[in-house]
Design an enzyme around this catalytic site. Structure first.
Site, PDB file in Angstrom:
ATOM      1  N   ARG A   1       0.685 -10.311  -4.956  1.00 43.41           N
ATOM      2  CA  ARG A   1       1.192  -9.054  -5.664  1.00 43.41           C
ATOM      3  C   ARG A   1       0.824  -9.802  -6.690  1.00 43.41           C
ATOM      4  O   ARG A   1       0.928 -10.360  -7.674  1.00 43.41           O
ATOM      5  CB  ARG A   1       2.914  -9.570  -5.775  1.00 43.41           C
ATOM      6  CG  ARG A   1       4.206  -9.006  -4.129  1.00 43.41           C
ATOM      7  CD  ARG A   1       3.637  -7.374  -4.562  1.00 43.41           C
ATOM      8  NE  ARG A   1       4.724  -7.245  -3.101  1.00 43.41           N
ATOM      9  CZ  ARG A   1       4.093  -6.712  -1.836  1.00 43.41           C
ATOM     10  NH1 ARG A   1       3.310  -6.803  -2.199  1.00 43.41           N
ATOM     11  NH2 ARG A   1       5.398  -6.633  -1.122  1.00 43.41           N
TER      12      ARG A   1
ATOM     13  N   GLU B   1       1.159  -0.287  -9.291  1.00 36.34           N
ATOM     14  CA  GLU B   1      -0.271  -0.109  -8.186  1.00 36.34           C
ATOM     15  C   GLU B   1       1.086   1.457  -8.072  1.00 36.34           C
ATOM     16  O   GLU B   1       1.715   2.055  -8.036  1.00 36.34           O
ATOM     17  CB  GLU B   1       0.136  -0.177  -6.919  1.00 36.34           C
ATOM     18  CG  GLU B   1      -0.723  -1.794  -7.113  1.00 36.34           C
ATOM     19  CD  GLU B   1      -0.493  -2.605  -5.332  1.00 36.34           C
ATOM     20  OE1 GLU B   1      -0.025  -1.936  -4.666  1.00 36.34           O
ATOM     21  OE2 GLU B   1      -0.993  -4.071  -5.332  1.00 36.34           O
TER      22      GLU B   1
ATOM     23  N   HIS C   1      -4.644  -2.625  -2.298  1.00 37.16           N
ATOM     24  CA  HIS C   1      -3.974  -3.319  -0.938  1.00 37.16           C
ATOM     25  C   HIS C   1      -3.332  -2.637   0.337  1.00 37.16           C
ATOM     26  O   HIS C   1      -3.046  -1.881   0.737  1.00 37.16           O
ATOM     27  CB  HIS C   1      -2.308  -2.217  -1.733  1.00 37.16           C
ATOM     28  CG  HIS C   1      -1.046  -3.029  -1.243  1.00 37.16           C
ATOM     29  ND1 HIS C   1      -0.543  -3.863  -2.415  1.00 37.16           N
ATOM     30  CD2 HIS C   1      -0.724  -4.074  -0.439  1.00 37.16           C
ATOM     31  CE1 HIS C   1       0.473  -4.151  -1.731  1.00 37.16           C
ATOM     32  NE2 HIS C   1       0.013  -4.979  -0.616  1.00 37.16           N
TER      33      HIS C   1
HETATM   34  C1  8YV Z   1       2.575  -3.316   3.106  1.00 40.93           C
HETATM   35  C2  8YV Z   1       2.620  -5.588   1.925  1.00 40.93           C
HETATM   36  O1  8YV Z   1       1.499  -2.598   2.981  1.00 40.93           O
HETATM   37  O2  8YV Z   1       4.538  -6.315   3.351  1.00 40.93           O
HETATM   38  C3  8YV Z   1       4.469  -5.839   2.428  1.00 40.93           C
HETATM   39  O3  8YV Z   1       5.031  -7.026   1.295  1.00 40.93           O
HETATM   40  O4  8YV Z   1       2.688  -6.050   1.095  1.00 40.93           O
HETATM   41  C4  8YV Z   1       2.047  -4.822   2.698  1.00 40.93           C
HETATM   42  O5  8YV Z   1       1.396  -5.931   3.411  1.00 40.93           O
HETATM   43  C5  8YV Z   1       3.140  -2.721   1.880  1.00 40.93           C
HETATM   44  O6  8YV Z   1       4.469  -3.826   1.753  1.00 40.93           O
HETATM   45  C6  8YV Z   1       4.240  -1.437   3.385  1.00 40.93           C
HETATM   46  O7  8YV Z   1       5.254  -1.420   2.560  1.00 40.93           O
END
Ligand code: 8YV
Length: 320
Positions: free
Chosen positions: A239, A268, A286
């Site tokens: 993150r 983001e 991302h």
């Molecule tokens: C996803 C992510 O793209 O799962 C997670 O926490 O950061 C990512 O892999 C995203 O969150 C999908 O909602």
């Protein structure tokens, strides 16, 4: 018996939407726009479940304003920093996530970022594309080899372990910082560091894999950057909140770290525009879990949590 009503906030893979349509009274977001607070709350009226992505924020005030009908937030993500878990608990709303299924895909991106940053892949790609590859010399586009060097994994959870496995494929020495020592990692010869500060000075690549929490916000700050080895590379697939952008940008300009590979950002989509000005960054939008296989598996996992909940069982991935 009527099917439970589920609000699906984003467009999910066809196989997942088909299953939702078959087994639930699903309300889809066909044009895949991001709901603002007002639309989210209006659409949640009368639904028993919400299946959101990390793009929707469930802060305490949103959770408090959710209609009483909402009983579960079944996230399509492993990270749950977009949900105020304490507020959900207070309101008796169950929260689940999708662990495991995206570890391999995210670990691939960690390896890609480490290699891309070390070998100046983004800079080289841009150079070729703009037709500026007009010379060769022994000093042209020289990067750093990471094979055989040391990598420090910050957060040896599922994704951290999957990343370590891939770095081992480059004969890298594995170091890790985690709340506790892990028998499995120790058995594989990984070096445990109770102190992150100490680990930072012992490795050539630092790869971040811990969740964003109040404790980890700004974890990579100016003091920690100063502890890095000369030539060190920072990789972030976790993150953006883990990084103090001012400190990292100042560090990259000064050559410490030597380069950074970033898939996640504060603010983001978009991220801090100053990263784009630097040649020693390898930047991705991302895409850690963005593979066809993984996105379908994340949907299956979220569905398994919904299925369990509405069958009166404990969902396997309950986080609140
Ligand atoms: C996803 C992510 O793209 O799962 C997670 O926490 O950061 C990512 O892999 C995203 O969150 C999908 O909602």
């Amino acid at each position: 018996m009527s099917k439970p009503k589920v609000l699906v906030t984003r467009k999910l893979p066809d196989s997942v939407q088909q299953r939702l349509q078959r087994d639930y009274d699903a309300l889809f977001n066909h044009d895949d726009h991001v709901f603002d607070r007002g639309e989210l709350l209006a659409k949640a009226e009368g639904v028993a479940a919400i299946l959101p992505c990390h793009s929707e924020r469930f802060s305490a005030d949103v959770i408090d304003a959710l209609p009483d009908s909402v009983r579960i937030i079944a996230n399509y993500s492993v990270g749950v920093d977009h949900v105020d878990l304490e507020a959900a608990k207070r309101r008796g709303i169950v929260v689940t996530n999708t662990p495991d299924v995206l570890s391999d895909a995210t670990a691939e991106i960690a390896l890609l970022l480490a290699l891309g940053a070390a070998r100046r892949a983004s800079e080289g790609d841009r150079l070729v594309r703009r037709g500026a590859w007009t010379q060769w010399s022994p000093s042209f586009m020289v990067g750093t080899q990471i094979t055989g060097k040391a990598v420090g994994i910050v957060g040896m959870g599922r994704v951290g372990r999957a990343a370590a496995q891939r770095f081992r494929g480059l004969d890298m020495e594995i170091h890790y910082h985690n709340r506790s020592r892990l028998p499995e990692a120790q058995a594989q010869g990984a070096h445990y560091h109770a102190s992150l500060d100490e680990m930072l000075g012992a490795v050539d690549v630092v790869s971040l894999h811990c969740p964003a929490t109040p404790d980890t916000t700004g974890l990579i700050n100016a003091e920690r950057i100063a502890r890095l080895r000369d030539g060190a590379i920072l990789v972030n697939t976790a993150r953006g909140a883990l990084v103090d952008d001012d400190a990292l940008i100042a560090g990259l300009k000064a050559g410490k770290p030597a380069a950074a590979g970033l898939d996640v950002f504060n603010g983001e989509p978009g991220g801090d525009p100053r990263y784009r000005e630097l040649d020693n960054t390898f930047l991705l939008p991302h895409i850690g879990s963005a593979t066809t296989e993984t996105r379908a598996a994340m949907g299956e996992r979220a569905l398994a949590n919904l299925d369990a909940f509405f069958a009166g069982r404990e969902p396997g991935d309950r986080v609140a």
